[in-house]
Design a protein around this motif. Structure first.
Motif, PDB file in Angstrom:
ATOM      1  N   ALA A  83       8.842 116.932  -7.178  1.00 56.38           N
ATOM      2  CA  ALA A  83       8.640 117.692  -8.408  1.00 56.38           C
ATOM      3  C   ALA A  83       7.368 118.531  -8.347  1.00 56.38           C
ATOM      4  O   ALA A  83       7.354 119.698  -8.757  1.00 56.38           O
ATOM      5  CB  ALA A  83       8.600 116.744  -9.607  1.00 56.38           C
ATOM      6  N   ASP A  84       6.297 117.953  -7.812  1.00 54.62           N
ATOM      7  CA  ASP A  84       5.037 118.698  -7.697  1.00 54.62           C
ATOM      8  C   ASP A  84       5.193 119.890  -6.758  1.00 54.62           C
ATOM      9  O   ASP A  84       4.681 120.984  -7.023  1.00 54.62           O
ATOM     10  CB  ASP A  84       3.925 117.784  -7.187  1.00 54.62           C
ATOM     11  CG  ASP A  84       3.507 116.732  -8.213  1.00 54.62           C
ATOM     12  OD1 ASP A  84       3.887 116.874  -9.394  1.00 54.62           O
ATOM     13  OD2 ASP A  84       2.815 115.768  -7.823  1.00 54.62           O
ATOM     14  N   TYR A  85       5.884 119.671  -5.662  1.00 53.10           N
ATOM     15  CA  TYR A  85       6.089 120.758  -4.705  1.00 53.10           C
ATOM     16  C   TYR A  85       6.937 121.861  -5.335  1.00 53.10           C
ATOM     17  O   TYR A  85       6.690 123.050  -5.137  1.00 53.10           O
ATOM     18  CB  TYR A  85       6.769 120.221  -3.442  1.00 53.10           C
ATOM     19  CG  TYR A  85       6.802 121.201  -2.299  1.00 53.10           C
ATOM     20  CD1 TYR A  85       5.716 121.327  -1.444  1.00 53.10           C
ATOM     21  CD2 TYR A  85       7.916 122.011  -2.086  1.00 53.10           C
ATOM     22  CE1 TYR A  85       5.744 122.232  -0.393  1.00 53.10           C
ATOM     23  CE2 TYR A  85       7.947 122.919  -1.044  1.00 53.10           C
ATOM     24  CZ  TYR A  85       6.855 123.019  -0.199  1.00 53.10           C
ATOM     25  OH  TYR A  85       6.873 123.922   0.833  1.00 53.10           O
ATOM     26  N   ALA A  86       7.926 121.455  -6.107  1.00 45.78           N
ATOM     27  CA  ALA A  86       8.778 122.443  -6.779  1.00 45.78           C
ATOM     28  C   ALA A  86       7.960 123.310  -7.723  1.00 45.78           C
ATOM     29  O   ALA A  86       8.201 124.518  -7.851  1.00 45.78           O
ATOM     30  CB  ALA A  86       9.893 121.735  -7.542  1.00 45.78           C
ATOM     31  N   GLU A  87       6.984 122.730  -8.390  1.00 46.03           N
ATOM     32  CA  GLU A  87       6.125 123.497  -9.290  1.00 46.03           C
ATOM     33  C   GLU A  87       5.390 124.592  -8.528  1.00 46.03           C
ATOM     34  O   GLU A  87       5.233 125.723  -9.020  1.00 46.03           O
ATOM     35  CB  GLU A  87       5.118 122.565  -9.981  1.00 46.03           C
ATOM     36  CG  GLU A  87       5.727 121.596 -10.982  1.00 46.03           C
ATOM     37  CD  GLU A  87       5.991 122.244 -12.333  1.00 46.03           C
ATOM     38  OE1 GLU A  87       6.006 123.486 -12.420  1.00 46.03           O
ATOM     39  OE2 GLU A  87       6.188 121.491 -13.314  1.00 46.03           O
ATOM     40  N   LYS A  88       4.941 124.267  -7.315  1.00 42.55           N
ATOM     41  CA  LYS A  88       4.265 125.274  -6.492  1.00 42.55           C
ATOM     42  C   LYS A  88       5.212 126.409  -6.128  1.00 42.55           C
ATOM     43  O   LYS A  88       4.848 127.594  -6.189  1.00 42.55           O
ATOM     44  CB  LYS A  88       3.728 124.622  -5.209  1.00 42.55           C
ATOM     45  CG  LYS A  88       2.985 125.593  -4.298  1.00 42.55           C
ATOM     46  CD  LYS A  88       2.485 124.910  -3.035  1.00 42.55           C
ATOM     47  CE  LYS A  88       3.583 124.746  -2.008  1.00 42.55           C
ATOM     48  NZ  LYS A  88       3.056 124.327  -0.678  1.00 42.55           N
ATOM     49  N   ILE A  89       6.443 126.060  -5.790  1.00 39.88           N
ATOM     50  CA  ILE A  89       7.432 127.071  -5.415  1.00 39.88           C
ATOM     51  C   ILE A  89       7.792 127.946  -6.608  1.00 39.88           C
ATOM     52  O   ILE A  89       7.983 129.160  -6.470  1.00 39.88           O
ATOM     53  CB  ILE A  89       8.689 126.401  -4.840  1.00 39.88           C
ATOM     54  CG1 ILE A  89       8.340 125.603  -3.575  1.00 39.88           C
ATOM     55  CG2 ILE A  89       9.754 127.437  -4.540  1.00 39.88           C
ATOM     56  CD1 ILE A  89       7.699 126.429  -2.462  1.00 39.88           C
ATOM     57  N   VAL A  90       7.884 127.344  -7.780  1.00 41.56           N
ATOM     58  CA  VAL A  90       8.177 128.104  -8.997  1.00 41.56           C
ATOM     59  C   VAL A  90       7.138 129.211  -9.182  1.00 41.56           C
ATOM     60  O   VAL A  90       7.474 130.358  -9.512  1.00 41.56           O
ATOM     61  CB  VAL A  90       8.216 127.175 -10.226  1.00 41.56           C
ATOM     62  CG1 VAL A  90       8.160 127.987 -11.517  1.00 41.56           C
ATOM     63  CG2 VAL A  90       9.472 126.324 -10.197  1.00 41.56           C
ATOM     64  N   LYS A  91       5.875 128.889  -8.950  1.00 43.35           N
ATOM     65  CA  LYS A  91       4.809 129.888  -9.077  1.00 43.35           C
ATOM     66  C   LYS A  91       5.003 131.019  -8.062  1.00 43.35           C
ATOM     67  O   LYS A  91       4.793 132.198  -8.383  1.00 43.35           O
ATOM     68  CB  LYS A  91       3.446 129.222  -8.886  1.00 43.35           C
ATOM     69  CG  LYS A  91       3.067 128.262 -10.003  1.00 43.35           C
ATOM     70  CD  LYS A  91       1.734 127.588  -9.721  1.00 43.35           C
ATOM     71  CE  LYS A  91       1.370 126.598 -10.829  1.00 43.35           C
ATOM     72  NZ  LYS A  91       0.088 125.896 -10.527  1.00 43.35           N
TER      73      LYS A  91
END
Length: 219
Positions: A83-91
């Protein structure tokens, strides 16, 4: 140590590619974010899984690039939180869109753990114009264990009949509260179990490319 250096280098490549996008004038250019499986997090690329063999990560990226996709990918560090990594990708994806890339030119593809990251990206972005390919990354128990995932966008699920770690995801589609424009599933019959997604195989890469090119009928 070499693996960490390589991962860091690839991360810089992703960022520099995004920042230099403004120099690209081709409005028809399509972009792929690819997330690998957990085995690649934990092992060097020359290490073979005892049952499935080597993960053909570089070969997978090369296949997409050969067909003119701009590919963003990196080798994640061990024990990365999905989930944390996905947040980075979203940005990163929002940066692309802000620079003028149409959301319908962006496809997020993930295998196994990478597929769960892709599912979180779909949930967090909540943009129905983006496309996603989830490969070998859904179990019925996910509905209870990961209730916060909601599919959104154009969703292609690819799973292998002999693989218990990836099955028909209709239940997730039915429980998702966000907008799904297109939803399609492909069941493979390779008898390779979870190992099918270790390979740079056309049986899953070809439909992924078609989906990323906006062919939602997979003709």
């Amino acid at each position: 140590m070499k693996k960490l250096i390589k991962a860091f280098t690839l991360s810089l490549t992703i960022l520099s590619s995004i920042l230099s996008f403004s120099q690209t004038k081709n409005e028809n250019q399509r972009y792929v974010f690819f997330f690998h499986n957990k085995f690649v997090e934990e092992n060097a690329l020359d290490v073979a899984h005892p049952e499935y063999g080597k993960a053909e990560y570089n070969e997978i990226l090369a296949s997409f690039r050969k067909d003119n996709f701009i590919v963003f990918s990196e080798i994640r560090k061990k024990n990365t939180n999905a989930a944390d990594y996905a947040e980075k990708i979203v940005k990163q994806i929002k940066k692309l869109i802000k620079k003028g890339v149409s959301p319908n030119k962006i496809t997020v593809i993930g295998t196994s753990k990478g597929g769960y990251i892709a599912q979180y990206v779909s949930t967090f972005l909540a943009n129905p114009d983006l496309s996603f390919v989830f490969i070998g990354c859904f179990r019925d128990i996910d509905i209870e264990e990961i209730p916060d995932i909601n599919y959104c966008g154009n969703i292609l699920m690819i799973y292998e009949e002999s693989d218990v770690l990836g099955v028909d995801a209709t239940k997730r589609k039915e429980t998702s509260k966000l907008k799904i424009n297109h939803f399609k599933q492909i069941e493979l019959h390779t008898n390779l179990k979870h190992g099918f997604l270790y390979k740079a195989s056309d049986n899953w890469i070809t439909p992924s490319k078609k989906w990323a090119n906006g062919d939602y009928d997979l003709n």
